[in-house]
Each structure stands twice: as structure tokens, then as C-alpha cells.
Design a protein around this motif. Structure first.
Motif, short mmCIF file in Angstrom:
data_model
loop_
_atom_site.label_atom_id
_atom_site.label_comp_id
_atom_site.label_asym_id
_atom_site.label_seq_id
_atom_site.Cartn_x
_atom_site.Cartn_y
_atom_site.Cartn_z
N ALA A 76 27.11 17.23 38.04
CA ALA A 76 26.64 18.37 37.26
C ALA A 76 26.60 19.64 38.09
O ALA A 76 27.03 20.71 37.63
N LEU A 77 26.09 19.53 39.30
CA LEU A 77 26.04 20.70 40.18
C LEU A 77 27.44 21.21 40.49
O LEU A 77 27.69 22.42 40.49
N SER A 78 28.36 20.29 40.76
CA SER A 78 29.72 20.72 41.11
C SER A 78 30.37 21.45 39.95
O SER A 78 31.09 22.43 40.13
N LYS A 79 30.10 21.00 38.71
CA LYS A 79 30.66 21.67 37.53
C LYS A 79 30.07 23.08 37.38
O LYS A 79 30.81 24.06 37.20
N GLU A 95 32.11 26.71 38.11
CA GLU A 95 32.24 27.78 37.12
C GLU A 95 31.69 29.10 37.65
O GLU A 95 32.31 30.16 37.50
N SER A 96 30.50 29.05 38.29
CA SER A 96 29.89 30.27 38.83
C SER A 96 30.72 30.84 39.98
O SER A 96 30.88 32.05 40.11
N TYR A 97 31.25 29.95 40.79
CA TYR A 97 32.06 30.38 41.93
C TYR A 97 33.36 31.05 41.46
O TYR A 97 33.79 32.06 42.01
N THR A 98 33.95 30.48 40.41
CA THR A 98 35.18 31.07 39.85
C THR A 98 34.92 32.48 39.32
O THR A 98 35.77 33.37 39.43
N LEU A 99 33.71 32.71 38.79
CA LEU A 99 33.35 34.00 38.22
C LEU A 99 32.68 34.93 39.23
O LEU A 99 32.25 36.03 38.87
N GLY A 100 32.57 34.50 40.50
CA GLY A 100 32.02 35.35 41.55
C GLY A 100 30.52 35.52 41.50
O GLY A 100 29.98 36.50 42.03
N ARG A 101 29.80 34.56 40.91
CA ARG A 101 28.34 34.67 40.77
C ARG A 101 27.62 33.90 41.87
O ARG A 101 27.01 32.85 41.63
N ASN A 102 27.65 34.40 43.09
CA ASN A 102 27.05 33.69 44.22
C ASN A 102 25.52 33.65 44.13
O ASN A 102 24.89 32.69 44.57
N ARG A 103 24.91 34.70 43.57
CA ARG A 103 23.45 34.69 43.40
C ARG A 103 23.04 33.57 42.44
O ARG A 103 22.02 32.90 42.63
N GLU A 104 23.83 33.38 41.42
CA GLU A 104 23.56 32.30 40.47
C GLU A 104 23.70 30.93 41.13
O GLU A 104 22.92 30.02 40.84
N ILE A 105 24.66 30.79 42.02
CA ILE A 105 24.85 29.53 42.73
C ILE A 105 23.59 29.18 43.52
O ILE A 105 23.13 28.03 43.51
N ARG A 127 26.64 30.55 52.21
CA ARG A 127 25.64 30.49 51.14
C ARG A 127 24.96 31.83 50.92
O ARG A 127 24.27 32.02 49.92
N HIS A 128 25.14 32.77 51.86
CA HIS A 128 24.57 34.11 51.71
C HIS A 128 25.60 35.12 51.22
O HIS A 128 25.34 36.33 51.23
N ALA A 129 26.78 34.64 50.80
CA ALA A 129 27.84 35.55 50.36
C ALA A 129 27.39 36.39 49.18
O ALA A 129 26.63 35.93 48.31
N ARG A 130 27.84 37.62 49.15
CA ARG A 130 27.47 38.52 48.07
C ARG A 130 28.23 38.17 46.78
O ARG A 130 29.35 37.69 46.82
N SER A 131 27.58 38.46 45.67
CA SER A 131 28.21 38.23 44.38
C SER A 131 29.20 39.35 44.06
O SER A 131 28.91 40.52 44.30
N THR A 132 30.34 38.98 43.52
CA THR A 132 31.29 39.99 43.05
C THR A 132 31.04 40.32 41.59
O THR A 132 31.63 41.24 41.04
N SER A 133 30.15 39.55 40.94
CA SER A 133 29.77 39.80 39.55
C SER A 133 28.26 39.97 39.49
O SER A 133 27.51 39.23 40.13
N ARG A 134 27.77 40.91 38.72
CA ARG A 134 26.34 41.15 38.58
C ARG A 134 25.70 40.18 37.58
O ARG A 134 24.47 40.08 37.51
N GLU A 135 26.50 39.50 36.83
CA GLU A 135 25.97 38.59 35.82
C GLU A 135 25.32 37.38 36.48
O GLU A 135 25.82 36.82 37.45
N CYS A 136 24.18 36.99 35.94
CA CYS A 136 23.47 35.80 36.43
C CYS A 136 22.56 35.30 35.32
O CYS A 136 21.74 36.07 34.79
N ARG A 137 22.71 34.05 34.98
CA ARG A 137 21.86 33.50 33.93
C ARG A 137 20.41 33.38 34.39
O ARG A 137 20.13 33.26 35.58
#
Length: 529
Positions: free
Chosen positions: A69-72, A76-86, A218-228
């Protein structure tokens, strides 16, 4: 197209890392279980396996769905550049599932005596207590594994598996040997062996978390501002984890029921507790250990395919989804079919070479189990794809129905004096055949399946030639040079025949080989067009 090829290569590189790691883990596992059987004998191994099944059930309930579940979600978040969400997903998973793992550990430890009375096997109580803390440590490991698998980085998973296996090998065997040297009761020696598993898990948990905490990525910046939001992430995580856990729990709990039921049913037809544990030890240690060897390699493909399928489906790329699935299914059959053939032809010589005591019971059980190997391989893959496709209820239902069938078949057949222990492997074959058929019928509605010719017919034709070569070689050599030399030479000859026939029958896909590291060189070496 270059980006698509990179994704394919990343998927197969991850699969190869896990396959290599799992091969090493299985070799180490054999180096653990085979001499352990020589120390504890069949009765002690029966006790060992009963306790281990309770540990597996607790581990599955608390953490089995977490890495997938985590990998899925992370893929998805990694593909969309949402590192904060990760980072939020990892924190939530750690809080929820490490706590659940601790609770399951406590239940197994403090409830061991009650469980021993329930299954009429008090000899397993001490071993259950010894393995109980492992559930907590595995929960810690699973969260970090899921994080890295979502980024298609299989190295942390592979390394932690090796640490677990090495701890089991050196500490488990060492503790058991000390116990036997001191003439301690068999149930104490079994508990000492299992204690090695717990310490190995603890070391692996510390190691993988240190790796994670020191990882600058794990501290990489997000390229997308979106975060659930936290609520959305919790809902999304549980929506994935619960069905996946239920799917795996069905298998684990069915196996647990099967394990406890086999021992009690054998007692019901006149066997003593000691004799029942001994028969179960012959089946589970000798036959099931060998049966599980190819399954671990194929399970690596199932784990690796989830991020690739999730990423492809997030972009609605049906072509890439079908290609990844086709590659995984073809490679899995290239492993499963020859393994099944080899076990059928050489079951008794292999059991005699590796284990102490009479080989007949274990060999007969393995000959039945070998028919389940291709079906189990397809179940692992189809479950992973259905879960990645969002059809999470299908594997739960198919596995549940298959589990019920297995319990009914086992209860009926093991309770027949003329069949007894041999009913257990037959139930496994019926169970996984049914689940495979259901999964494939549903899956073909969403993903294009590979052609049956290259998937089954051609590899099976190669296996028939391979099996004949193995049988003839063993018969010619074993009488002169002995059983062990005959087995080794027969396997070597069989492998050579198999590769030659695969090439002659065009059973290898050029595209599959090209997606592997150094695929262009392998294609030239194998002269594939």
C-alpha cells in the motif's frame, strides 16, 4: 519512448535486485532449516513450524499490506512530485502500523499458553513466546520497505532481508546447537532456534531505520504544491492496506488453521501428539520448504510490479501496464514450470540428499505440491496487479473462497486414515488452482493478458525435455557416484537442456530481455532476433 523504456528498466532492475536477494535469502534459509532439521529432527521441526505459523499470522494482520500500500501511494506521489506528501504518508504509516505491531506482539507473547491449549499442542508455547517480539520489529521494517519500494529502490528491502536471514542462520542454529549439546528438552531447543529469528529481525529493524534517517533524499523539496490532508491520507492508506491485509490474512490464517487442524486431525485418527508433530514436520519442513523456494523469487516480481503498474495506471497507459504484466508473467512461468518439473522427477533424491530421516513422506508430499507451483506464481502476480488497478476486493474474495476450499479439503482428506498427511498438499493444489482461474477471468477485463503459447505451452515443452534429461542423468549417475552427485549432475544437465530448448522453441521474448540491465548484450549472447 525513452522515458517509457527507463520506467521498464527501473521496474526490472528492482525485480532483479529482489530476485537475487531472495535467492540468497532462500539459500541462507536452506542452510538454516536443513541443519536445524538434523538437530531437532521431524518432531522438533513440527513444533517449530506450528509456532512460526502463529508468528506469520500476527505479522500478516499487523503489517502485511503496509509495503504494498505504501509503495503504491508513494509511487503516485513521487510521480507527481509531492515529496511533502510522501513524508506525511510515512509518518502516518509508522504511527498506525508500528503501534499495531506492538499490540500483536503482546497478544502472541501473553496469549501463548492459551493458544497452546486451544490447538492441543502445549509443546509450541515457549516457541511462540520466543518469536512474539519479531512482529513488532517486522512492523518497523515494513514501513521503510514500503517507502523505498514506492520509489522503485529495492536495495533497502533486499539488504534487510539478508540481515534477517543471516541472524536466523548464525544465531538460530547456534542457540539450537547449544540446547541440544546440553540435552535440553526439544521444545526448549526449538524456542532457542526461534529466538535467533527475533534477534535477526531486531538488527534488521535498527539497520533499515538508520539507513532511512541518514538518507538525504527524504528531505527533497516538492515540485508540486499539492498535498492531500491528513484525513485523506489516512483514508487512502487504510483503503489500500485493509483489503491487501485481508487478502494476505486469508492465506496466512488459512495456513494457520490448516497447521493446527492437521496436527489435531492426525490425533483424531489415532496418531499421538509426538507422531502428529513428526508427520507435520516431514510435510512442512521437507516438502513445503522446497516448494516455497521458487515462490519467493516470483513474489519479488509481484512486489516490484506494484509501483510500475500504479505509475502506468495513474497516467492511463494501458500499453505499458500490459507489457509490464506480460513480462512478469512470462518470467514467473520460466521459473515456476521448470521448478515444478524438477521436483516431480527428483523429489525423493532431493529430500534424501538434504534432510535427515526417511524421505518417502516428504517426497510424496512434494510431488503433489509441485502441481501448485505455477498457480501460486500466477496468484502472486494477479493479486498485485488487481490491487494496483484498484480492484482490491477481488483478491480478498478469491483468496477467501480458495482458503475455505483448502480447509474443507484438508479436513476431509487428512481425517481419512488411508490418506492422512497426504491430504494437506492436495488441498493446496485445489485451493490455488481455483484462485488462479478466478483472478485471470476478472483481470482480463482490465489488462491484456499475454498469449498462452509463450506463457505456458513452449516453456512446458522445454520442461518435458528437461525432465527427461534429469531423470535419465540421475539414473545413470547415482548408482555409480551416489545420490548427492547424481542429483547435482541431473540438475546441471536439466538446466542446460532447458535453456537450449527455450531458445529452440522461441519461448524467450526479446523485449523482456532488452528491459533487463545489459539486455542488449544478453540478446546478442542468446542470439535473439
Amino acid at each position: 519512448m525513452p522515458q517509457q523504456n527507463n520506467k521498464k528498466q527501473t521496474f526490472l532492475q528492482g525485480a532483479i535486485i529482489l530476485i537475487v536477494a531472495n535467492m540468497l535469502v532462500k539459500v541462507i534459509g536452506a542452510l538454516f532449516k536443513i541443519p536445524l532439521q538434523h538437530l531437532l529432527l521431524d518432531e522438533g521441526m513440527g513444533v517449530f513450524n506450528v509456532a512460526y505459523q502463529f508468528y506469520t499470522a500476527m505479522f500478516v494482520i499487523s503489517t502485511a499490506g503496509v509495503p504494498v500500500a505504501l509503495s503504491k501511494m508513494i509511487s503516485e506521489s513521487y510521480t507527481l512530485g509531492r515529496n511533502r506528501e510522501i513524508r506525511s504518508v510515512v509518518r502516518i504509516a509508522g504511527l498506525v502500523f508500528i503501534t499495531l505491531g506492538a499490540l500483536c506482539s503482546a497478544f502472541l507473547f501473553f496469549g501463548a499458553s492459551w493458544l497452546g491449549d486451544l490447538i492441543k499442542n502445549p509443546a509450541a508455547v515457549l516457541s511462540m513466546k520466543a518469536v512474539a517480539p519479531s512482529v513488532f520489529f517486522v512492523a518497523c521494517i515494513s514501513v521503510v520497505r514500503g517507502y523505498y519500494q514506492g520509489k522503485s529502490n529495492m536495495l533497502p528491502t533486499a539488504m534487510s532481508q539478508l540481515v534477517e536471514a543471516l541472524g536466523k542462520l548464525f544465531l538460530g542454529l547456534g542457540f539450537a546447537a547449544v540446547g541440544m549439546f546440553r540435552n535440553l528438552p526439544v521444545e526448549v531447543c526449538t524456542a532457542l532456534a526461534i529466538l535467533g529469528i527475533t534477534i535477526g529481525e531486531a538488527v534488521a529493524a535498527v539497520g533499515i531505520w538508520v539507513y532511512y534517517m541518514r538518507d538525504p533524499a527524504r528531505h527533497a523539496r516538492s515540485t508540486s504544491r499539492e498535498c492531500r490532508s491528513t484525513g485523506q491520507l489516512v483514508h487512502g492508506l487504510l483503503w489500500l492496506v485493509i483489503p491487501i491485509t485481508l487478502t494476505n490474512s486469508v492465506t496466512s490464517l488459512t495456513t494457520l488453521v490448516d497447521t493446527t487442524m492437521v496436527v489435531s486431525r492426525l490425533q483424531s485418527i489415532g496418531y499421538s501428539l509426538s507422531e502428529s508433530n513428526e508427520l507435520f514436520g516431514m510435510y512442512n519442513t521437507k516438502a513445503f520448504t522446497m516448494y516455497n523456494l521458487p515462490q519467493t523469487l516470483i513474489a519479488a516480481l509481484a512486489i516490484s510490479i506494484v509501483p510500475a503498474i500504479a505509475s502506468a495506471m495513474a497516467k492511463h497507459d494501458k500499453e505499458l501496464t500490459s507489457k509490464n504484466l506480460g513480462s512478469a508473467m512470462r518470467i514467473s512461468m520460466l521459473i515456476a514450470l521448470p521448478a515444478a518439473t524438477g521436483y516431480f522427477v527428483l523429489s525423493e533424491p532431493i529430500i534424501r540428499m538434504l534432510f535427515k530421516g526417511e524421505p518417502e513422506v516428504g517426497a510424496a508430499c512434494l510431488r503433489v505440491l509441485c502441481f501448485a507451483i505455477p498457480f501460486v506464481a500466477l496468484v502472486s502476480l494477479t493479486n498485485a496487479v488487481l490491487q494496483a488497478a484498484g480492484r482490491v476486493r477481488v483478491p480478498v474474495i478469491s483468496m477467501l473462497l480458495g482458503g475455505v476450499i483448502k480447509v474443507v479439503v484438508n479436513y476431509t482428506l487428512v481425517g481419512m486414515p488411508q490418506i492422512n498427511i497426504y491430504g494437506a498438499p492436495f488441498g493446496t493444489v485445489v485451493c490455488y488452482t481455483f484462485i488462479t482461474i478466478v483472478n485471470l477471468v476478472i483481470l482480463r477485463k482490465y489488462v491484456r493478458l499475454p498469449g498462452i503459447g509463450k506463457l505456458f505451452v513452449r516453456p512446458m515443452a522445454a520442461c518435458l525435455g528437461m525432465g527427461a534429461g534429469a531423470y535419465i542423468t540421475y539414473r545413470l549417475v547415482s548408482g555409480v557416484l551416489g545420490n548427492a552427485v547424481g542429483v547435482v549432475l541431473a540438475i546441471c544437465v536439466a538446466a542446460a537442456i532447458y535453456v537450449v530448448l527455450l531458445l529452440a522453441l522461441h519461448a524467450l521474448e526479446r523485449d523482456d530481455i532488452m528491459m533487463m540491465p545489459k539486455g542488449d548484450k544478453l540478446v546478442k549472447l542468446l542470439r535473439l532476433k
